[in-house]
Design an enzyme around this catalytic site. Structure first.
Site, short mmCIF file in Angstrom:
data_model
loop_
_atom_site.label_atom_id
_atom_site.label_comp_id
_atom_site.label_asym_id
_atom_site.label_seq_id
_atom_site.Cartn_x
_atom_site.Cartn_y
_atom_site.Cartn_z
N LYS A 178 0.89 -1.17 0.00
CA LYS A 178 0.00 0.00 0.00
C LYS A 178 0.92 1.21 0.00
O LYS A 178 1.43 1.64 1.04
CB LYS A 178 -0.89 -0.01 1.24
CG LYS A 178 -2.25 0.62 1.05
CD LYS A 178 -2.21 2.09 0.67
CE LYS A 178 -1.99 3.00 1.85
NZ LYS A 178 -1.69 4.39 1.47
N GLU A 254 9.02 1.23 11.35
CA GLU A 254 10.07 2.24 11.20
C GLU A 254 9.37 3.59 11.22
O GLU A 254 8.65 3.94 10.29
CB GLU A 254 10.85 2.00 9.90
CG GLU A 254 11.58 0.66 9.96
CD GLU A 254 12.46 0.35 8.77
OE1 GLU A 254 12.30 0.97 7.71
OE2 GLU A 254 13.31 -0.56 8.90
N CYS A 288 13.64 10.60 7.15
CA CYS A 288 13.41 10.22 8.55
C CYS A 288 14.69 10.38 9.36
O CYS A 288 14.64 10.65 10.55
CB CYS A 288 12.91 8.79 8.62
SG CYS A 288 14.00 7.65 7.76
N GLU A 390 8.71 16.41 15.50
CA GLU A 390 9.21 16.21 14.14
C GLU A 390 8.46 17.14 13.18
O GLU A 390 7.23 17.08 13.09
CB GLU A 390 8.98 14.75 13.72
CG GLU A 390 9.52 14.46 12.33
CD GLU A 390 9.20 13.04 11.85
OE1 GLU A 390 8.04 12.61 11.94
OE2 GLU A 390 10.14 12.36 11.38
P1 NAD Z 1 2.08 8.36 7.45
O1 NAD Z 1 2.19 7.60 8.72
O2 NAD Z 1 1.13 9.49 7.37
O3 NAD Z 1 1.67 7.40 6.23
C1 NAD Z 1 2.43 6.26 5.92
C2 NAD Z 1 1.53 5.24 5.23
O4 NAD Z 1 0.57 4.76 6.16
C3 NAD Z 1 0.74 5.80 4.05
O5 NAD Z 1 0.74 4.83 3.03
C4 NAD Z 1 -0.65 5.99 4.64
O6 NAD Z 1 -1.67 5.94 3.69
C5 NAD Z 1 -0.73 4.81 5.58
N1 NAD Z 1 -1.68 4.95 6.68
C6 NAD Z 1 -2.05 6.07 7.33
N2 NAD Z 1 -2.93 5.76 8.31
C7 NAD Z 1 -3.11 4.42 8.29
C8 NAD Z 1 -3.91 3.52 9.05
N3 NAD Z 1 -4.66 3.92 10.06
N4 NAD Z 1 -3.84 2.20 8.75
C9 NAD Z 1 -3.06 1.75 7.73
N5 NAD Z 1 -2.30 2.57 6.97
C10 NAD Z 1 -2.32 3.89 7.25
O7 NAD Z 1 3.57 8.83 7.11
P2 NAD Z 1 4.03 9.77 5.91
O8 NAD Z 1 3.55 11.15 6.20
O9 NAD Z 1 3.71 9.13 4.63
O10 NAD Z 1 5.64 9.73 6.06
C11 NAD Z 1 6.37 10.58 6.88
C12 NAD Z 1 6.70 9.92 8.20
O11 NAD Z 1 7.41 8.71 7.98
C13 NAD Z 1 7.61 10.75 9.09
O12 NAD Z 1 7.16 10.66 10.42
C14 NAD Z 1 8.96 10.05 8.96
O13 NAD Z 1 9.86 10.23 10.03
C15 NAD Z 1 8.55 8.64 8.83
N6 NAD Z 1 9.60 7.84 8.21
C16 NAD Z 1 10.31 6.96 8.98
C17 NAD Z 1 11.33 6.21 8.41
C18 NAD Z 1 12.15 5.23 9.22
O14 NAD Z 1 12.87 4.44 8.63
N7 NAD Z 1 12.07 5.24 10.55
C19 NAD Z 1 11.61 6.37 7.05
C20 NAD Z 1 10.87 7.29 6.31
C21 NAD Z 1 9.86 8.01 6.90
#
Ligand code: NAD
Length: 486
Positions: A178, A254, A288, A390
């Site tokens: 997804k 992550e 991230c 963040e």
């Molecule tokens: P997000 O959590 O908003 O979304 C990530 C994914 O989760 C998307 O595909 C979204 O549609 C899905 N999603 C959202 N709510 C959901 C739910 N209730 N159930 C199932 N799926 C759901 O994150 P984002 O805004 O896309 O990305 C940015 C974030 O990701 C930042 O916090 C960043 O630090 C983090 N990040 C972490 C790493 C790591 O390796 N630790 C790497 C990259 C990004």
């Protein structure tokens, strides 16, 4: 208008609901495609295809045959490098030099490295005497976990998705991906690659949509999903963990970070400025592992702030393929508003705005894009919003410090624990700090340098579990014990 379809059982399909949403290019906010949102029927079909594929030809392949197929996937990504580059850039607006050096090559490497690593995977074995004088041999076997749900963010779409799909497939699982609703293109394109190299239908599936009440939630709550691997925000990670709890499914998370860089007065100054510039502003700060808190030893403070200001002001915003472009937009209007709301909060809480703090002046054709200025603040207490939360934008707060203990305490006083970097010539001190700072990843005199065989993941609220090298196999396989008496 381009149609962006779901990829289920080796076929590109629309949906039964007819619901679509717009995919926008953040450079100018134009609509570049209509994405077919997967509802429950599409998610059910994708999971069913993935489940069936486990028992099909895929499940019967030897490790060597599977590795050959993953090598072919990597080669085909490289052969279609420009298609992947164009797709990733259209979705994210990131500069071409960045996507062509980081996103796309790492997308291919993620298949290659796990194909290589799985070849030498071993398990333990013990031999013992039984009470009746016979012998018993106890050994481990690794079996695929089953259907893996892969839920991805938008900041490094292909790279972070293949970081999960590569090892999951190497271990013999099947996946339903997804991708983020902001960046659907490269995951979809990978479906063409899978078909081209002969990966059997159902092994790799893609469902598009959002989180709650959409494809993300339908997928992670699906009872036939055997494991969930997620990269994204900590708040979403909580929802995913709750979904995983039903049916006792393992989840690898992550999550977010609020990473600090520590710059000592004895550092290699140019290296520290170069590297901190990258860690704060590369990918418009949407990494991230990026730095949003910089602590500089007091004697160097003024000089460092001035140098980083000059570097931030040299980050020319522009179109991805313009040769002068050093920074792209952030991913969406929604994210632009979030970042700008933090810029406002910093001012409200009394920050000194060293540079930036708003939206750059862009030519008329790009005015609707999702631009924000690289921004540096000083003068805030450790409790300020932009020092604790963040932002995920091209910004940092810089504070002076006097002692090693003080800076370690400040860095650790945060709910996140993803990454840190330390700049000093005193290697003993750097190693001492590396063991005291509560993070999953620590760089000394570097940043974002990765050996994909080593563990990757966050401490505290930055995640659960480690992926990378053999550590990925811990998550993507089930370890079974066999006891043989003879
Ligand atoms: P997000 O959590 O908003 O979304 C990530 C994914 O989760 C998307 O595909 C979204 O549609 C899905 N999603 C959202 N709510 C959901 C739910 N209730 N159930 C199932 N799926 C759901 O994150 P984002 O805004 O896309 O990305 C940015 C974030 O990701 C930042 O916090 C960043 O630090 C983090 N990040 C972490 C790493 C790591 O390796 N630790 C790497 C990259 C990004």
């Amino acid at each position: 208008m381009k149609e962006i379809l779901n990829f289920i059982h080796g076929e590109f399909v629309r949906n039964t609901s007819g619901k679509t949403f717009a995919d926008r290019n953040p450079v100018d906010n134009t609509v570049i495609g209509q994405v077919y949102e997967a509802g429950r029927p599409e998610v059910d079909a994708a999971v069913a295809a993935a489940k069936a594929a486990l028992k099909g030809p895929w499940g019967r392949l030897s490790v060597v045959e599977r590795v050959g197929m993953l090598d072919a996937v990597a080669q085909e990504i490289n052969r279609r490098f420009d298609d992947f580059l164009q797709a990733e850039i259209a979705d994210t607006g990131k500069p071409a030099h960045l996507a062509s050096h980081v996103d796309i090559p790492r997308g291919a490497a993620n298949f290659q490295i796990f194909a290589d690593t799985i070849k030498t995977m071993s398990t333990e074995s013990f031999q013992m005497r039984t009470p009746d004088g016979k012998t018993a041999l106890s050994y481990g076997v690794r079996v695929p976990r089953g259907v893996i749900a892969v839920v991805c963010p938008w900041n490094l779409p292909l790279l972070l998705m293949t970081w999960k799909v590569g090892p999951a497939l190497a271990c013999g699982n099947t996946v339903v991906v997804k991708p983020s609703e902001e960046t659907p293109l490269t995951a979809t394109l990978l479906g063409e690659v899978m078909n081209k190299v002969g990966v059997p239908p159902g092994v790799y599936n893609v469902v598009h949509g959002f989180g709650p009440d959409s494809a993300g939630a339908f997928l992670t709550s699906h009872p036939d999903v055997n494991g969930i691997t997620f990269t994204g925000e900590t708040r979403t990670g909580t929802a995913i963990m709750q979904a995983a709890a039903v049916g006792i499914r393992p989840a690898s998370l992550e999550l977010g970070g609020k990473n600090a860089a520590t710059v000592f007065a004895d550092c290699d100054f140019d290296l520290a400025v170069d590297t901190v510039t990258r860690s704060c502003f590369e990918n418009a700060g949407q990494v991230c592992l990026g730095t949003e808190r910089v602590y500089v030893e007091r004697p160097l403070f003024e000089r460092f702030v001035a140098a980083l200001k000059a570097r931030a002001e040299a980050m020319t915003p522009g179109r991805p393929f313009d040769k002068d472009t050093r920074i792209g937009p952030v991913v969406s209007k929604e994210h632009q508003s979030k970042v700008l709301s933090y810029y406002q909060k910093a001012r409200d809480e009394g920050a000194t705005v060293v540079t930036g703090g708003g939206v750059p002046d862009m030519p008329a054709a790009l005015k609707d894009g999702c631009w924000v200025q690289p921004t540096i603040w000083t003068g805030l207490p450790e409790t300020a919003s932009v020092v604790t939360e963040e932002v995920f934008g091209p910004c940092c707060h810089i504070s002076p410090f006097d002692t090693e203990d003080e800076v370690v305490a400040k860095i650790n006083h945060n709910r996140y624990g993803l990454a840190t970097s330390i700049y000093t010539q005193d290697i003993a001190r750097a190693n001492r700090m590396a063991q005291q700072i509560e993070v999953g990843l620590c760089w000394i005199n570097s940043w974002f340098l990765r050996d994909l065989r080593t563990p990757f993941g966050g401490s505290k609220q930055s995640g659960i579990g480690r992926e990378g090298g053999v550590h990925s196999f811990e998550f993507y396989t089930e370890l079974r014990n066999v006891m043989l008496k003879f």
